[in-house]
Enzyme design. Structure first.
Site: not given
Length: 423
Positions: A350-351
């Site tokens: 994620h991210a």
């Protein structure tokens, strides 16, 4: 181990060099005194509270439950294939044993309890429901062998809720009941906005439900995501305005039901999931006409969201270098080379970890696919990689149909094994 406190003949609180522990065993506390060593021959089970709860208080509660019920549930949890951590959790085993004890009493008296949440539990917590049914089957087999009245299938609903609750360590089933109702309501928001019907059997909906469950925990613990990756969040929100509007409505329901407003980063992740869920799903004629997915006349639902986001990332060197624009990947009918990797990042893909990985993948002049649980994504597309929902410890596969990509796959696999969020 040295005895600290005796609760009854079968439960004592003890201590060794690692700390306090709850020790059970038939007769282990009989005529025992604080300061005496534990008779290891009588030890059946050792519990080490891992959620910060007071071992003394837990031991006192445990002492009020028949040891036979604790053993039954310990064996049932193991037989159902739950993790070792679950089988060693005193809070979970106490909750299950306590429930089963009263359920056996009710069954022996011919009393039944109606559980109205069967449909919701089956849809929202399919894995826990499967485990609960396995636990119930083990218990009923035990009762059958001892000529005791068996428990009805409906008890699997209550067992499921205990399993879900244990996953969040709340100790209070009211949180799980509230969460169940809110989950149903939030899924209905998407269905109403897009004029569709969703099934939890799809991967994207299942991941959305999982995301919401942990979002509720972050809200409960006051640990929402907040402005850590604003560039990525803004790009997600801009990529699919319709999904963003739906995510805002979801956030409004959450604020109303849980009393907490969501940060923009949390709304961005909701937008990402809504966009993924609705890609390729047939919507009603009304919703088609009013809001095409990419804002263009005649666009297919969801066809522009991924391409638009990937194009934006391609023009933002601070995030990634370049990305693919194909929302759905199909492997060619040719020889594929592949590598597997276990996700090492504590936050999964994620991210920041996703942006670092896709930037690296984009540097190679090969078509590389990353897959998880049968779902594939372009390794150079940050939106596709993020919506795979790969978590810490998940095993993903990197593939290419170009034999020359072997070195690239090795380097990318090694990269995924690291904790990219800490770099």
């Amino acid at each position: 181990m040295e005895i600290l406190r005796v609760f009854n003949n079968n439960v004592v609180l003890a201590k060794d060099s690692a700390g306090e522990k709850i020790v059970t065993g038939r007769g282990i506390g009989f005529k025992a005194r604080p300061g005496q060593p534990i008779d290891q021959n009588k030890v059946v089970r050792v519990f080490v509270p891992a959620d910060g709860r007071d071992p003394d208080h837990l031991a006192e509660l445990l002492a009020g439950i028949p040891l036979s019920h604790i053993k039954l549930m310990t064996d049932a949890v193991a037989a159902a294939g739950l993790s070792e951590a679950a089988s060693q959790s005193p809070t979970l085993l106490m909750a299950l044993a306590d429930h089963i004890g009263y359920a056996i009493q009710r069954a022996s008296k011919g009393e039944t309890v109606e559980y109205p949440l069967l449909a919701e539990v089956n849809q929202l917590y399919s894995e826990e429901y499967r485990q609960a049914r396995a636990i119930l089957a083990f218990v009923n087999d035990h009762l059958r062998r001892h000529e005791i009245v068996e428990l009805p299938e409906a008890e699997a609903v209550a067992l499921t809720l205990h399993l879900v609750n244990a996953g969040f360590s709340t100790g209070d089933l009211s949180f799980t009941y509230t969460m169940t109702g809110v989950l149903q309501q939030l899924i209905a928001v998407i269905e109403n906005d897009y004029g569709i019907r969703l099934s939890s059997e799809t991967v994207s909906v299942g991941r959305f439900i999982t995301h919401l469950r942990y979002l509720f925990v972050r809200i409960n613990q006051h640990e929402q995501l907040d402005d850590q990756y604003s560039a990525i969040g803004q790009a997600i929100r801009d990529s699919d305005p319709r999904a963003y509007q739906c995510a805002q409505r979801i956030a409004a329901v959450i604020e109303l039901r849980l009393g907490a407003s969501l940060t923009e980063d949390e709304i961005s992740y909701l937008t990402l999931h809504v966009s993924r869920i609705t890609q390729g799903v047939a919507v009603s004629p009304t919703t088609k006409a009013s809001a095409p997915a990419d804002g263009q006349p005649g666009a297919k639902p969801g066809s522009g969201a991924v391409a638009k986001l990937d194009t934006e990332f391609a023009t933002a060197p601070s995030v990634v270098g370049s990305t693919g624009i194909t929302p759905t990947l199909t492997r060619k009918d040719s020889h594929m080379i592949s590598r597997t990797a276990t996700i090492g990042s504590s936050v999964g893909l994620h991210a920041r970890p996703a942006s670092l990985f896709t930037a690296a993948a984009a540097e190679y002049d090969y078509d590389i696919v990353i897959s998880l649980d049968g779902e594939e994504a372009d390794a150079a597309s940050i939106l596709e990689v993020m919506t795979l929902g790969a978590k810490h410890g998940d095993v993903v596969t990197l593939s290419s149909d170009d034999d020359a990509a072997a070195g690239a796959l090795d380097e990318l696999a090694a990269m995924l094994e690291r904790d990219l969020d800490a770099e």
